[in-house]
Design a protein around this motif. Structure first.
Motif, PDB file in Angstrom:
ATOM      1  N   ILE A   9       0.899  -1.165   0.000  1.00  0.00           N
ATOM      2  CA  ILE A   9       0.000   0.000   0.000  1.00  0.00           C
ATOM      3  C   ILE A   9       0.934   1.211   0.000  1.00  0.00           C
ATOM      4  N   LEU A 124      -9.796  -3.738  -2.938  1.00  0.00           N
ATOM      5  CA  LEU A 124      -8.470  -4.146  -2.457  1.00  0.00           C
ATOM      6  C   LEU A 124      -8.215  -5.616  -2.814  1.00  0.00           C
ATOM      7  N   MET A 169      -6.562   4.955  -2.778  1.00  0.00           N
ATOM      8  CA  MET A 169      -5.374   4.178  -2.393  1.00  0.00           C
ATOM      9  C   MET A 169      -4.570   3.841  -3.633  1.00  0.00           C
ATOM     10  N   VAL A 171      -1.975   1.052  -4.780  1.00  0.00           N
ATOM     11  CA  VAL A 171      -1.350  -0.213  -4.382  1.00  0.00           C
ATOM     12  C   VAL A 171      -0.438  -0.663  -5.521  1.00  0.00           C
TER      13      VAL A 171
END
Ligand code: UT7
Length: 336
Positions: A9, A124, A169, A171
């Motif tokens: 992350i 995710l 986010m 990643v």
């Protein structure tokens, strides 16, 4: 899990609209009180978009902040996943619009997934699959939600709960072999899907028999059933996810739950036997911002000094579908 490439992350950001609606403001819409709302939900106020502001603006700012923190440039992103349940347009999708606005190269895939308040955890897991299998290297996840646009502002059972906001986010494939996702689980049960519904307006072709009912496009919720579902299903599920991570609940530093109701957060907290300083709650100021609630709570928790980076956290979400999910993650220094 173990034969997947490790995922890092790299950056997280959030954005909330400026306009605040307090519990007292809601008294202009129907009979209610700050005391009733606060004791039942833990909410004092929520943010809502106004004028022409949409989930695109919120998502854009959250994504830019996540990119800045990650050190990646828009050209480095090779996949975009938007976990938005209430985009301003069905198409072009929010992810395609953000690709254009962020200047991410045109051939990069961009798609929206809908898992309501569990959207961030679902995204995710999908990103983990792509990165783990070596299909994509660096993925932007955007969870931007605009519940105020589909809230029935005459229904005091639902409109007290929701607010708008976005989280993002970045990643990427881990460059040091360390996997930031220690465990992750996602689930759904469509047989109880009627607990939270938004039935889309739309009519049949005028040449055929009309449908009995036309959806209003507003949220309809059986709050009591959702509450019971959340407190009976989620705490044990979180525990299961923790045991899959190889860590004990004592070893994990923080619980960062979906912000739906303070009493539901406390049910999870009690199950894990966590002290208040390990549990991140900002529902008081934002209400339920759907898929955005976990990243908003995470980054704000860091900004306010409640979360120290270089730590671990268990994230969990639940919502319409019904869907639910949990993940144990590493929070590296500098991610937000
Ligand atoms: O991501 C998932 C999102 N959803 C959730 O997490 C929802 C979970 N559920 C809840 O948080 C709770 O069910 C609510 C907070 C939504 C509602 O609390 P409740 O204790 O289940 O209340 P209720 O709907 O059963 O209503 C109880 C009473 C009713 O009056 P009567 O019929 O007993 O006379 C309602 O009319 O409270 C009344 N009421 C209100 N009174 C003042 C309902 N809403 C309000 C209000 N202000 N805003």
């Amino acid at each position: 899990m173990t034969n997947l490439r490790p995922m890092k992350i790299a950056g997280i950001g959030y954005c909330v609209p400026k306009t605040v609606i307090t519990n007292d403001d809601l008294k202009k819409l129907y009979e209610t009180s700050d005391e009733w709302i606060y004791t039942r939900t833990g909410i004092k106020e929520r943010r809502v978009v106004s004028g022409n502001e949409t989930a695109i603006d919120l998502g854009l700012e959250a994504a830019q902040k996540a990119l800045n923190k990650s050190g990646f440039e828009p050209k480095d992103i090779d996949c975009i996943i938007s976990a938005a349940s209430v985009p301003p347009q069905l198409y072009p999708t929010l992810s395609c619009t953000l690709q254009d606005k962020l200047g991410i190269p045109g051939q990069v895939p961009a798609f929206d997934l809908t898992a309501a308040c569990t959207g961030l955890i679902y995204a995710l897991q999908v990103a983990r699959g792509f990165i783990g299998a070596g299909i994509y290297k660096t993925i932007l996840i955007v969870a931007s939600d605009n519940n105020s646009k589909i809230t029935d502002w005459t229904d005091r059972g639902t409109s007290i709960l929701f607010g708008d906001g976005a989280g993002a986010m970045i990643v990427t494939e881990s460059d040091d072999g360390i996997d930031d996702v220690l465990s992750i689980n996602i689930s759904a049960d469509g047989s109880i899907g009627q607990m939270i519904q938004t039935n889309m307006p739309g009519q049949c072709c005028p040449l055929v028999e009309p449908a009995d009912e036309i959806g209003t496009g507003k949220i309809i919720m059986n709050g009591k059933d959702v509450y019971k579902f959340a407190v009976t299903t989620v705490p044990a599920y979180v525990e299961e996810c923790i045991s899959k991570s190889g860590m004990t609940s004592e070893e994990i530093d923080y619980l960062i739950p979906h912000q739906a109701n303070q009493r539901i957060i406390e049910a999870i907290q009690n199950r894990l036997k966590y002290s208040d300083d390990k549990v991140i709650s900002n529902i008081k100021y934002y209400g339920n911002t759907s898929a955005a609630s976990i990243p908003i709570a995470l980054v704000e928790g860091v900004e306010q000094g409640k979360i120290k980076l270089g730590s671990t956290a268990v994230l969990c979400g639940f919502g319409a579908g019904m869907t639910w999910g949990a993940a144990v993650v590493r929070l590296r220094e500098g991610i937000c």
